[in-house]
Write a protein that holds these residues in place. Structure first.
Motif, PDB file in Angstrom:
ATOM      1  N   SER A  98       0.853  -1.188   0.000  1.00 33.10           N
ATOM      2  CA  SER A  98       0.000   0.000   0.000  1.00 33.10           C
ATOM      3  C   SER A  98       0.891   1.241   0.000  1.00 33.10           C
ATOM      4  O   SER A  98       2.121   1.146   0.010  1.00 33.10           O
ATOM      5  CB  SER A  98      -0.912  -0.001   1.214  1.00 33.10           C
ATOM      6  OG  SER A  98      -0.175   0.322   2.355  1.00 33.10           O
ATOM      7  N   LEU A  99       0.258   2.411   0.000  1.00 35.51           N
ATOM      8  CA  LEU A  99       1.020   3.669  -0.017  1.00 35.51           C
ATOM      9  C   LEU A  99       1.923   3.797   1.209  1.00 35.51           C
ATOM     10  O   LEU A  99       2.946   4.480   1.164  1.00 35.51           O
ATOM     11  CB  LEU A  99       0.054   4.851  -0.087  1.00 35.51           C
ATOM     12  CG  LEU A  99      -0.662   5.018  -1.422  1.00 35.51           C
ATOM     13  CD1 LEU A  99      -1.809   5.993  -1.297  1.00 35.51           C
ATOM     14  CD2 LEU A  99       0.323   5.482  -2.495  1.00 35.51           C
ATOM     15  N   ILE A 100       1.556   3.136   2.306  1.00 38.45           N
ATOM     16  CA  ILE A 100       2.368   3.207   3.527  1.00 38.45           C
ATOM     17  C   ILE A 100       3.763   2.649   3.274  1.00 38.45           C
ATOM     18  O   ILE A 100       4.769   3.283   3.564  1.00 38.45           O
ATOM     19  CB  ILE A 100       1.663   2.465   4.681  1.00 38.45           C
ATOM     20  CG1 ILE A 100       0.457   3.288   5.123  1.00 38.45           C
ATOM     21  CG2 ILE A 100       2.608   2.225   5.846  1.00 38.45           C
ATOM     22  CD1 ILE A 100      -0.257   2.787   6.319  1.00 38.45           C
ATOM     23  N   LEU A 148      -0.293   7.586   5.396  1.00 40.00           N
ATOM     24  CA  LEU A 148      -1.692   7.844   5.752  1.00 40.00           C
ATOM     25  C   LEU A 148      -2.146   9.195   5.211  1.00 40.00           C
ATOM     26  O   LEU A 148      -3.248   9.317   4.655  1.00 40.00           O
ATOM     27  CB  LEU A 148      -1.862   7.824   7.280  1.00 40.00           C
ATOM     28  CG  LEU A 148      -1.911   6.455   7.943  1.00 40.00           C
ATOM     29  CD1 LEU A 148      -1.932   6.589   9.457  1.00 40.00           C
ATOM     30  CD2 LEU A 148      -3.154   5.693   7.479  1.00 40.00           C
ATOM     31  N   LYS A 204      -2.839   8.979   1.579  1.00 45.94           N
ATOM     32  CA  LYS A 204      -4.091   8.257   1.347  1.00 45.94           C
ATOM     33  C   LYS A 204      -5.293   9.205   1.464  1.00 45.94           C
ATOM     34  O   LYS A 204      -6.173   9.233   0.594  1.00 45.94           O
ATOM     35  CB  LYS A 204      -4.197   7.129   2.382  1.00 45.94           C
ATOM     36  CG  LYS A 204      -5.431   6.295   2.276  1.00 45.94           C
ATOM     37  CD  LYS A 204      -5.288   5.240   1.210  1.00 45.94           C
ATOM     38  CE  LYS A 204      -6.585   4.448   1.069  1.00 45.94           C
ATOM     39  NZ  LYS A 204      -6.593   3.643  -0.143  1.00 45.94           N
ATOM     40  N   TYR A 205      -5.315   9.997   2.540  1.00 47.63           N
ATOM     41  CA  TYR A 205      -6.425  10.933   2.744  1.00 47.63           C
ATOM     42  C   TYR A 205      -6.422  12.035   1.691  1.00 47.63           C
ATOM     43  O   TYR A 205      -7.466  12.443   1.191  1.00 47.63           O
ATOM     44  CB  TYR A 205      -6.376  11.544   4.149  1.00 47.63           C
ATOM     45  CG  TYR A 205      -6.775  10.568   5.221  1.00 47.63           C
ATOM     46  CD1 TYR A 205      -8.045  10.006   5.220  1.00 47.63           C
ATOM     47  CD2 TYR A 205      -5.884  10.181   6.215  1.00 47.63           C
ATOM     48  CE1 TYR A 205      -8.427   9.080   6.182  1.00 47.63           C
ATOM     49  CE2 TYR A 205      -6.248   9.258   7.189  1.00 47.63           C
ATOM     50  CZ  TYR A 205      -7.520   8.719   7.164  1.00 47.63           C
ATOM     51  OH  TYR A 205      -7.897   7.807   8.103  1.00 47.63           O
TER      52      TYR A 205
END
Lengths: 134, 183
Positions: free
Chosen positions: B112-114, B161, B164-165
Motif C-alpha cells: 500500500s502507499l504506507i 496515511l 491516502k487521505y
C-alpha cells in the motif's frame, strides 16, 4: 483507517529487524572502547585536516572557521566532543549530540566539516596485537 | 480539431498540477523546518514534502514527478541552503524517487502507499548517507543508519496515511478527475 496489506507488514518487519540486528551487533565492541579514556578527535574541513584535539575531561571550546567565513563551534568535555553552535542553514550537525566513541562522527554537510574520534591508547593497541599473535 | 485542443488542455492541466504540487511541497518543507523533532537523530526528518511527491506519482507519471522533484529541490535550496546542501538533498530525492517509482509500478498489488512512503523516506536517508560517504570518503556515517531506519518507519507510516487521505480528497475535485485512472 486504511488496511495494511500483507506486503506492508512484511516490509515493516524486515526494516525493523534490520535495525535491531544492526544495533545488537554494534553494542558489543563499543563497550570495550568506552573504557579507554585516551582518545583524540580529528577535525577535517573539506578533506584537509584542520586540527586534532585530545578529548580531555576538562571543558574546552574549539572554533572551526571555514574559508568562506562561516563557523562551527565544538566543545570538548568529559572525554567526548559535541557541536554546540554553527551558522549553517540546516543545523543538522547540532543533532549529532555528545559523542564519545570511535564509531561515532559529527558531520556538517554545508560546511564540509567532519569530526572523527580515534583511539590512541597504546595499551589498547598492545592488547590487540597480543590477541592476534595468540 | 477537438483532439489537439484536448491534448493541449491536458498538458496545461498537467503543468498547473506540477506547479501547484511543487509550491505546496516547498511550503511543507518550510513548515517542517519550524517543527522541532522530539528525537535527535542526525538526518531524520518528517519528510512532509514527500506527501506531494507520492501524490504526484499517484496522479501523474514518473516523468512529471521527476520534474516536480527537480523544481522542489531547487526552490528549497534557494530558500534554505547552500550549493552543497542542494546536491545532497537532490541525491537523496533521486534515490527516494527511483525506489518509490519502482514500487508504484511493480508492487502496487502487494504494497500500500504506507510501504511506498516508508521506502521513499529510507531511500532518501540512504541516498544522503551515500552522498556524504562519497564526499567525506568515510563510511562511518552509516553508524546512524539503524536509528534512521526506525524513524523512517514511523514517519513513513504517517506520511503514507496523509497521502491516502489527500488522494481521496483530491479525487473529488474536477481538476483531478480522469487522472486517478492511474491505478
Amino acid at each position: 483507517m486504511m488496511k495494511l496489506r500483507r506486503g506492508d507488514i512484511l516490509l515493516i518487519g524486515i526494516v525493523l529487524l534490520c535495525a535491531i540486528i544492526f544495533i545488537i551487533i554494534r553494542a558489543f565492541p563499543n563497550e570495550v572502547s568506552d573504557e579507554s579514556h585516551s582518545k583524540i578527535a580529528t577535525i577535517t574541513v573539506d578533506g584537509k585536516i584542520y586540527r586534532t584535539v585530545e578529548l580531555t575531561a576538562e571543558p574546552q571550546e574549539i572554533k572551526v572557521q571555514t574559508e568562506d567565513g562561516h563557523y562551527n563551534l565544538l566543545k570538548v568535555h568529559d572525554h567526548g566532543i559535541e557541536m554546540i553552535d554553527a551558522d549553517c542553514p540546516d543545523k543538522v550537525c547540532l543533532t549529532f549530540g555528545f559523542i564519545t566513541n570511535p564509531s561515532q562522527t559529527i558531520v556538517c554537510l554545508p560546511h564540509r566539516v567532519l569530526v572523527e574520534i580515534e583511539n590512541t591508547n597504546p595499551k589498547d593497541q598492545g592488547d590487540d596485537l597480543d590477541a592476534v599473535v595468540n | 480539431m477537438p483532439s489537439s485542443i484536448d491534448t493541449s488542455t491536458a498538458m496545461l492541466k498537467k503543468t498547473v498540477m506540477i506547479a501547484i504540487f511543487a509550491a505546496v511541497a516547498v511550503v511543507l518543507s518550510i513548515i517542517e523546518s519550524m517543527i522541532p523533532l522530539p528525537f535527535s537523530v542526525p538526518g531524520a526528518k518528517l519528510g512532509l514534502a514527500n506527501i506531494m511527491v507520492l501524490t504526484c506519482l499517484y496522479f501523474l507519471n514518473g516523468k512529471d514527478t521527476l520534474m516536480l522533484i527537480v523544481l522542489k529541490t531547487i526552490l528549497t535550496a534557494f530558500i534554505f541552503g547552500t550549493f552543497s546542501s542542494f546536491l545532497f538533498s537532490f541525491f537523496g530525492a533521486i534515490v527516494s524517487f527511483v525506489l518509490m517509482y519502482g514500487m508504484m509500478r511493480l508492487g502496487r498489488d502487494f504494497f500500500s502507499l504506507i510501504s511506498i512512503s516508508i521506502v521513499g523516506g529510507i531511500g532518501h536517508n540512504i541516498g544522503q548517507l551515500t552522498a556524504a560517504m562519497i564526499i567525506f570518503k568515510t563510511s562511518k556515517m552509516f553508524y546512524y543508519l539503524p536509528a534512521l531506519l526506525l524513524t523512517g518507519v514511523v514517519t513513513g507510516i504517517f506520511i503514507g496515511l496523509a497521502v491516502k487521505y489527500l488522494i481521496s480528497a483530491l479525487s473529488k475535485l474536477t481538476l483531478f478527475q480522469g487522472w486517478a485512472a492511474h491505478e
